[in-house]
Design a protein around this motif. Sequence first.
Motif, PDB file in Angstrom:
ATOM      1  N   VAL A  76      30.182 103.033  40.617  1.00 36.50           N
ATOM      2  CA  VAL A  76      30.112 103.231  42.069  1.00 36.50           C
ATOM      3  C   VAL A  76      30.582 104.642  42.432  1.00 36.50           C
ATOM      4  O   VAL A  76      29.941 105.349  43.220  1.00 36.50           O
ATOM      5  CB  VAL A  76      30.967 102.175  42.807  1.00 36.50           C
ATOM      6  N   VAL A  77      31.699 105.065  41.833  1.00 38.02           N
ATOM      7  CA  VAL A  77      32.261 106.378  42.151  1.00 38.02           C
ATOM      8  C   VAL A  77      31.428 107.507  41.540  1.00 38.02           C
ATOM      9  O   VAL A  77      31.109 108.501  42.210  1.00 38.02           O
ATOM     10  CB  VAL A  77      33.719 106.475  41.652  1.00 38.02           C
ATOM     11  N   GLY A  78      31.071 107.363  40.255  1.00 37.19           N
ATOM     12  CA  GLY A  78      30.382 108.445  39.559  1.00 37.19           C
ATOM     13  C   GLY A  78      28.900 108.523  39.851  1.00 37.19           C
ATOM     14  O   GLY A  78      28.382 109.588  40.201  1.00 37.19           O
ATOM     15  N   TYR A  79      28.213 107.389  39.731  1.00 35.22           N
ATOM     16  CA  TYR A  79      26.757 107.393  39.914  1.00 35.22           C
ATOM     17  C   TYR A  79      26.355 107.286  41.383  1.00 35.22           C
ATOM     18  O   TYR A  79      25.519 108.057  41.854  1.00 35.22           O
ATOM     19  CB  TYR A  79      26.127 106.243  39.129  1.00 35.22           C
ATOM     20  N   PHE A  80      26.954 106.332  42.109  1.00 34.40           N
ATOM     21  CA  PHE A  80      26.510 106.150  43.497  1.00 34.40           C
ATOM     22  C   PHE A  80      27.038 107.270  44.397  1.00 34.40           C
ATOM     23  O   PHE A  80      26.267 108.044  44.955  1.00 34.40           O
ATOM     24  CB  PHE A  80      26.951 104.784  44.023  1.00 34.40           C
ATOM     25  N   PHE A  81      28.361 107.391  44.502  1.00 34.44           N
ATOM     26  CA  PHE A  81      28.914 108.436  45.373  1.00 34.44           C
ATOM     27  C   PHE A  81      28.649 109.831  44.812  1.00 34.44           C
ATOM     28  O   PHE A  81      28.161 110.719  45.518  1.00 34.44           O
ATOM     29  CB  PHE A  81      30.416 108.224  45.568  1.00 34.44           C
ATOM     30  N   GLY A  82      28.980 110.034  43.528  1.00 34.79           N
ATOM     31  CA  GLY A  82      28.833 111.362  42.938  1.00 34.79           C
ATOM     32  C   GLY A  82      27.402 111.857  42.932  1.00 34.79           C
ATOM     33  O   GLY A  82      27.121 112.991  43.333  1.00 34.79           O
ATOM     34  N   ASP A  83      26.464 111.017  42.498  1.00 39.81           N
ATOM     35  CA  ASP A  83      25.061 111.438  42.447  1.00 39.81           C
ATOM     36  C   ASP A  83      24.437 111.528  43.835  1.00 39.81           C
ATOM     37  O   ASP A  83      23.543 112.347  44.062  1.00 39.81           O
ATOM     38  CB  ASP A  83      24.252 110.480  41.571  1.00 39.81           C
ATOM     39  N   THR A 103      31.032 122.360  37.979  1.00 40.99           N
ATOM     40  CA  THR A 103      32.113 122.872  37.143  1.00 40.99           C
ATOM     41  C   THR A 103      33.478 122.477  37.706  1.00 40.99           C
ATOM     42  O   THR A 103      34.509 122.677  37.041  1.00 40.99           O
ATOM     43  CB  THR A 103      32.042 124.412  37.007  1.00 40.99           C
ATOM     44  N   LEU A 104      33.505 121.908  38.922  1.00 34.86           N
ATOM     45  CA  LEU A 104      34.754 121.391  39.480  1.00 34.86           C
ATOM     46  C   LEU A 104      35.160 120.066  38.845  1.00 34.86           C
ATOM     47  O   LEU A 104      36.315 119.640  38.981  1.00 34.86           O
ATOM     48  CB  LEU A 104      34.610 121.186  40.996  1.00 34.86           C
ATOM     49  N   ALA A 105      34.221 119.391  38.168  1.00 27.14           N
ATOM     50  CA  ALA A 105      34.498 118.061  37.625  1.00 27.14           C
ATOM     51  C   ALA A 105      35.704 118.041  36.684  1.00 27.14           C
ATOM     52  O   ALA A 105      36.555 117.151  36.795  1.00 27.14           O
ATOM     53  CB  ALA A 105      33.255 117.505  36.929  1.00 27.14           C
ATOM     54  N   PRO A 106      35.819 118.987  35.721  1.00 27.40           N
ATOM     55  CA  PRO A 106      37.020 118.954  34.862  1.00 27.40           C
ATOM     56  C   PRO A 106      38.323 119.083  35.644  1.00 27.40           C
ATOM     57  O   PRO A 106      39.341 118.489  35.269  1.00 27.40           O
ATOM     58  CB  PRO A 106      36.809 120.156  33.930  1.00 27.40           C
ATOM     59  N   MET A 107      38.316 119.861  36.728  1.00 24.66           N
ATOM     60  CA  MET A 107      39.515 119.994  37.544  1.00 24.66           C
ATOM     61  C   MET A 107      39.888 118.654  38.177  1.00 24.66           C
ATOM     62  O   MET A 107      41.050 118.218  38.124  1.00 24.66           O
ATOM     63  CB  MET A 107      39.285 121.042  38.638  1.00 24.66           C
ATOM     64  N   GLY A 163      31.928 117.045  46.700  1.00 19.57           N
ATOM     65  CA  GLY A 163      31.885 115.596  46.514  1.00 19.57           C
ATOM     66  C   GLY A 163      31.278 115.202  45.177  1.00 19.57           C
ATOM     67  O   GLY A 163      31.730 114.251  44.531  1.00 19.57           O
ATOM     68  N   ALA A 164      30.263 115.952  44.733  1.00 19.44           N
ATOM     69  CA  ALA A 164      29.634 115.670  43.442  1.00 19.44           C
ATOM     70  C   ALA A 164      30.625 115.891  42.302  1.00 19.44           C
ATOM     71  O   ALA A 164      30.733 115.072  41.384  1.00 19.44           O
ATOM     72  CB  ALA A 164      28.403 116.552  43.252  1.00 19.44           C
ATOM     73  N   GLY A 165      31.345 117.004  42.344  1.00 15.28           N
ATOM     74  CA  GLY A 165      32.355 117.266  41.324  1.00 15.28           C
ATOM     75  C   GLY A 165      33.474 116.235  41.356  1.00 15.28           C
ATOM     76  O   GLY A 165      33.967 115.802  40.312  1.00 15.28           O
ATOM     77  N   LEU A 166      33.872 115.824  42.555  1.00 15.27           N
ATOM     78  CA  LEU A 166      34.920 114.811  42.710  1.00 15.27           C
ATOM     79  C   LEU A 166      34.469 113.478  42.124  1.00 15.27           C
ATOM     80  O   LEU A 166      35.217 112.831  41.377  1.00 15.27           O
ATOM     81  CB  LEU A 166      35.269 114.652  44.188  1.00 15.27           C
ATOM     82  N   GLY A 167      33.248 113.045  42.464  1.00 14.78           N
ATOM     83  CA  GLY A 167      32.734 111.782  41.946  1.00 14.78           C
ATOM     84  C   GLY A 167      32.633 111.782  40.432  1.00 14.78           C
ATOM     85  O   GLY A 167      33.003 110.803  39.766  1.00 14.78           O
ATOM     86  N   GLN A 168      32.156 112.904  39.875  1.00 12.36           N
ATOM     87  CA  GLN A 168      32.030 113.017  38.422  1.00 12.36           C
ATOM     88  C   GLN A 168      33.398 112.964  37.759  1.00 12.36           C
ATOM     89  O   GLN A 168      33.596 112.270  36.742  1.00 12.36           O
ATOM     90  CB  GLN A 168      31.326 114.324  38.070  1.00 12.36           C
TER      91      GLN A 168
END
Length: 311
Positions: A76-83, A103-107, A163-168
């Motif tokens: 839900v967090v990664g695919y639905f919200f993040g994507d 590139t924010l995802a690792p942070m 939001g995409a980096g946050l979800g990922q």
Amino acid sequence: MRYLGEIISLGVACSWTVAALASEIGSRKLGVFVMNVWRMGLALLLSALLMVVIFGSPYPEFASKETWGWLLLSGVVGYFFGDWCLFNCYLSIGSRYGQLFMTLAPMFTAITAWVMLGQTLSWSALLAMAVTLTGIAISVLGRGGHHKISVTLPAKGILFGIGAGLGQGVGLVLSKIGLDHYVADVPGHLLPSVEGFLPFASNMIRCMAGFAGFSLWLLMRGEARRMQSSIHEWRGMAATVIAVFSGPFIGVGFSLMAVQFTEAGIASTLMALTPILILWPSRWLFKQPITMKSIAGAIISCIGVSLFFLI
């Protein structure tokens, strides 16, 4: 073969570049929700076929309620919200900048792991965050009137990118928790033979959550008929198929293979080159200009990502 892991890692970066470009084309042709229903549905089907080949069953075996709960939440967090954020970012500012914000995802992963898992937030991670943010700032900031700094991209696109980096990032930590539960669920005598394939089974559960989320949202918006009409949009459908194969199927599979043949830090660094590799294709496909500022920003952001793994 020498440097096999490095070669596979570069191939993964190219695969994710193709996935990003195809996703932008598919989103423009089909719309974000229709594109993602097809994308998650096809990824789910391919995952089920893979499960049959590996485990002899079309669904993840041995997974407990805790495993299902964490992995569904991750989906839900990664695919639905993040994507959802990522694909809207593609529509707003293009896949080139979308991949830059990824590139924010690792942070966000490091911060979430610090909060949820108690992992140490080291000085090297803080340095990596600062370098990554500097690279993004160079790309999106420019000189405005009266020598003031101004943002050169729409605020909506920037928010979608964040939001995409946050979800990922958050989704990755939730996946780790779910995968740890999954490993504990498998009987000890079977674990050595199936442990390497459990991430694929875990990803299938995440795909279920993504497919259900986008499908329900499409129904709530009253746009179910668009699924039927989308079949006739062959360019959008072709782009969706390419995005599925090059992203969640081939990209994820070979990223797991890459770390088997080389150090994880080297593999992660090479796989993070997508923001650089995507510059020329986006110029060719979408007529997006390439400036020294955009090149410098992408390179610095990729250096920031590499610092998470190399120091």
